[in-house]
Design a protein around this motif. Sequence first.
Motif, PDB file in Angstrom:
ATOM      1  N   GLY A 160       0.699  -1.032  -0.132  1.00  0.00           N
ATOM      2  CA  GLY A 160      -0.040   0.038  -0.049  1.00  0.00           C
ATOM      3  C   GLY A 160       0.720   1.299  -0.018  1.00  0.00           C
ATOM      4  N   ASP A 161       0.096   2.233   0.462  1.00  0.00           N
ATOM      5  CA  ASP A 161       1.174   3.793   0.379  1.00  0.00           C
ATOM      6  C   ASP A 161       2.219   3.538   1.646  1.00  0.00           C
ATOM      7  OD1 ASP A 161      -0.055   4.872  -1.556  1.00  0.00           O
ATOM      8  OD2 ASP A 161      -1.565   5.814  -0.321  1.00  0.00           O
ATOM      9  N   PRO A 162       3.319   4.011   1.412  1.00  0.00           N
ATOM     10  CA  PRO A 162       4.337   3.769   2.435  1.00  0.00           C
ATOM     11  C   PRO A 162       4.103   4.703   3.482  1.00  0.00           C
ATOM     12  CG  PRO A 162       5.175   5.131   0.658  1.00  0.00           C
ATOM     13  CD  PRO A 162       3.553   4.943   0.157  1.00  0.00           C
ATOM     14  N   VAL A 163       4.715   4.060   4.613  1.00  0.00           N
ATOM     15  CA  VAL A 163       4.597   4.693   6.262  1.00  0.00           C
ATOM     16  C   VAL A 163       6.146   4.369   6.425  1.00  0.00           C
ATOM     17  CG1 VAL A 163       3.924   4.860   8.494  1.00  0.00           C
ATOM     18  CG2 VAL A 163       2.280   4.233   6.407  1.00  0.00           C
ATOM     19  N   LEU A 164       6.997   5.620   6.687  1.00  0.00           N
ATOM     20  CA  LEU A 164       8.342   5.429   7.016  1.00  0.00           C
ATOM     21  C   LEU A 164       8.382   5.509   8.492  1.00  0.00           C
ATOM     22  CD1 LEU A 164      11.090   4.902   6.387  1.00  0.00           C
ATOM     23  CD2 LEU A 164      11.371   7.583   5.875  1.00  0.00           C
ATOM     24  N   PHE A 165       9.115   4.471   9.397  1.00  0.00           N
ATOM     25  CA  PHE A 165       9.365   4.917  10.690  1.00  0.00           C
ATOM     26  C   PHE A 165      10.582   5.104  11.031  1.00  0.00           C
ATOM     27  CE2 PHE A 165       5.429   2.177  10.191  1.00  0.00           C
ATOM     28  CZ  PHE A 165       4.715   2.390  11.218  1.00  0.00           C
ATOM     29  N   GLY A 170      20.506  14.033   5.582  1.00  0.00           N
ATOM     30  CA  GLY A 170      20.812  13.791   4.507  1.00  0.00           C
ATOM     31  C   GLY A 170      20.934  12.159   3.967  1.00  0.00           C
ATOM     32  N   TYR A 171      21.055  11.409   4.802  1.00  0.00           N
ATOM     33  CA  TYR A 171      21.224   9.936   4.604  1.00  0.00           C
ATOM     34  C   TYR A 171      19.436   9.541   4.355  1.00  0.00           C
ATOM     35  CZ  TYR A 171      25.939   8.862   4.767  1.00  0.00           C
ATOM     36  OH  TYR A 171      27.184   8.494   4.570  1.00  0.00           O
ATOM     37  N   VAL A 172      18.700  10.142   5.365  1.00  0.00           N
ATOM     38  CA  VAL A 172      17.365   9.618   5.343  1.00  0.00           C
ATOM     39  C   VAL A 172      16.709  10.284   3.980  1.00  0.00           C
ATOM     40  CG1 VAL A 172      15.059  10.249   6.210  1.00  0.00           C
ATOM     41  CG2 VAL A 172      17.030   9.502   7.763  1.00  0.00           C
ATOM     42  N   GLU A 173      16.984  11.608   3.660  1.00  0.00           N
ATOM     43  CA  GLU A 173      16.679  12.141   2.292  1.00  0.00           C
ATOM     44  C   GLU A 173      17.219  11.200   1.224  1.00  0.00           C
ATOM     45  OE1 GLU A 173      17.724  15.784  -0.514  1.00  0.00           O
ATOM     46  OE2 GLU A 173      18.022  15.824   1.759  1.00  0.00           O
ATOM     47  N   ALA A 174      18.307  10.700   1.118  1.00  0.00           N
ATOM     48  CA  ALA A 174      18.973   9.805   0.137  1.00  0.00           C
ATOM     49  C   ALA A 174      18.089   8.386   0.032  1.00  0.00           C
ATOM     50  CB  ALA A 174      20.535   9.686   0.452  1.00  0.00           C
ATOM     51  N   PHE A 175      17.932   8.082   1.170  1.00  0.00           N
ATOM     52  CA  PHE A 175      16.904   6.635   1.473  1.00  0.00           C
ATOM     53  C   PHE A 175      15.806   6.640   0.667  1.00  0.00           C
ATOM     54  CE2 PHE A 175      13.856   4.142   3.665  1.00  0.00           C
ATOM     55  CZ  PHE A 175      14.709   2.777   3.567  1.00  0.00           C
ATOM     56  N   ILE A 176      15.072   7.786   1.083  1.00  0.00           N
ATOM     57  CA  ILE A 176      13.636   8.033   0.360  1.00  0.00           C
ATOM     58  C   ILE A 176      13.756   8.150  -1.266  1.00  0.00           C
ATOM     59  CG2 ILE A 176      11.855   9.609   0.392  1.00  0.00           C
ATOM     60  CD1 ILE A 176      12.164  10.200   3.247  1.00  0.00           C
ATOM     61  N   ASP A 177      14.860   8.824  -1.408  1.00  0.00           N
ATOM     62  CA  ASP A 177      15.183   8.874  -2.890  1.00  0.00           C
ATOM     63  C   ASP A 177      15.448   7.649  -3.705  1.00  0.00           C
ATOM     64  OD1 ASP A 177      14.544  11.854  -2.919  1.00  0.00           O
ATOM     65  OD2 ASP A 177      16.796  12.186  -2.955  1.00  0.00           O
ATOM     66  N   ALA A 178      16.477   6.836  -3.011  1.00  0.00           N
ATOM     67  CA  ALA A 178      16.687   5.571  -3.623  1.00  0.00           C
ATOM     68  C   ALA A 178      15.424   4.627  -3.605  1.00  0.00           C
ATOM     69  CB  ALA A 178      17.762   4.964  -2.597  1.00  0.00           C
ATOM     70  N   LEU A 179      14.512   4.545  -2.822  1.00  0.00           N
ATOM     71  CA  LEU A 179      13.556   3.803  -2.732  1.00  0.00           C
ATOM     72  C   LEU A 179      12.064   4.228  -3.648  1.00  0.00           C
ATOM     73  CD1 LEU A 179      14.923   2.243  -0.581  1.00  0.00           C
ATOM     74  CD2 LEU A 179      12.872   1.881   0.578  1.00  0.00           C
ATOM     75  N   GLY A 180      12.388   5.403  -3.859  1.00  0.00           N
ATOM     76  CA  GLY A 180      11.324   6.228  -4.821  1.00  0.00           C
ATOM     77  C   GLY A 180       9.808   6.438  -4.292  1.00  0.00           C
ATOM     78  N   LEU A 181      10.105   6.799  -2.752  1.00  0.00           N
ATOM     79  CA  LEU A 181       8.819   6.857  -1.999  1.00  0.00           C
ATOM     80  C   LEU A 181       8.072   8.230  -2.173  1.00  0.00           C
ATOM     81  CD1 LEU A 181      10.232   5.477   1.343  1.00  0.00           C
ATOM     82  CD2 LEU A 181       9.109   4.198  -0.264  1.00  0.00           C
ATOM     83  N   SER A 182       6.934   8.207  -2.494  1.00  0.00           N
ATOM     84  CA  SER A 182       6.212   9.374  -2.394  1.00  0.00           C
ATOM     85  C   SER A 182       4.610   8.863  -1.759  1.00  0.00           C
ATOM     86  CB  SER A 182       5.890   9.683  -4.007  1.00  0.00           C
ATOM     87  OG  SER A 182       5.392   8.431  -4.467  1.00  0.00           O
TER      88      SER A 182
END
Length: 286
Positions: free
Chosen positions: A21-26, A76-88
């Motif tokens: 489903g839609d992502p929830v990041l903890f 910066g690492y969390v931002e890069a992680f979200i980018d890498a997984l393509g989360l929206s």
Amino acid sequence: MRSATVEVRGSWLHYVEVGAGDPVLFLHGNPTSSYLWRNVIDEVARAGWRCIALDLIGMGGSGKPILDYRLVDHLGYVEAFIDALGLSDLTVVGHDWGAVIALDHARRFRSRVRRVAFMEGHLHAIDRWSDLDEGSRELFQRLRTPGVGEQLIIQENFFVEEVLPAGILRTLSQEELDAYRAPYRDPAARLPVWRWPQEIPIEGVPADVAAIVTANQAVLADPELPKLLLHATPGAVIGPAEVAWCREHGRALTIVDIGPGTHFLPEDRPAEIAAALSEWLGLPLL
């Protein structure tokens, strides 16, 4: 539950994932890891969400590159992680420093964050040392004293052995405590744990962290971004005064009292957190 890693910024971040489903990041704080959310994410996933629990850089099963491990590094690492997984279409849930990171990401990347939930994180910089209660003031002054903090945290693993159990009402099992110890068996691996107390913004120091925490208050006041504050009694970082401030100044903010607890709420109140999150996530967006 799936365990995986993703390469970012010349290192890697470890995470666990369950559901669809839609992502929830903890996001966790100090000195924990994605393990903090183990009793929360299954229930939220069953409600129809893709739950992702991340290990911050240098913590849990993530890489341990040569860094200062300051808040800005983690951002910066969390931002890069979200980018890498393509989360929206993302909901971010944060505890402790994870709450600061969640609010910061929502502020800077409003277009991809749909909701933010937070608990036991810094909502205000601390104006004066005297604003802390005597016990907290003495503790954090010791932890920020050169030589003393390093001895306690890096050599004696004070945050895992003492601070973590003291912030939980129930008693951790040996298996649970060993899981929290595992990333920090080597004293050299405890640098991120030592750094976090140095980042608490007290009397304007560090200035950049104080600025980030203050800027995050705009997220709380955003009338179009749904937010969820989960708090416990008596709480620790978020006590009655912070809850009252949120009631007065928050917009589009749901506030839920999840019962008795101090700081590490996912250890004491996982069922209540999962239920509150599932109900809130099921509400229509504004």
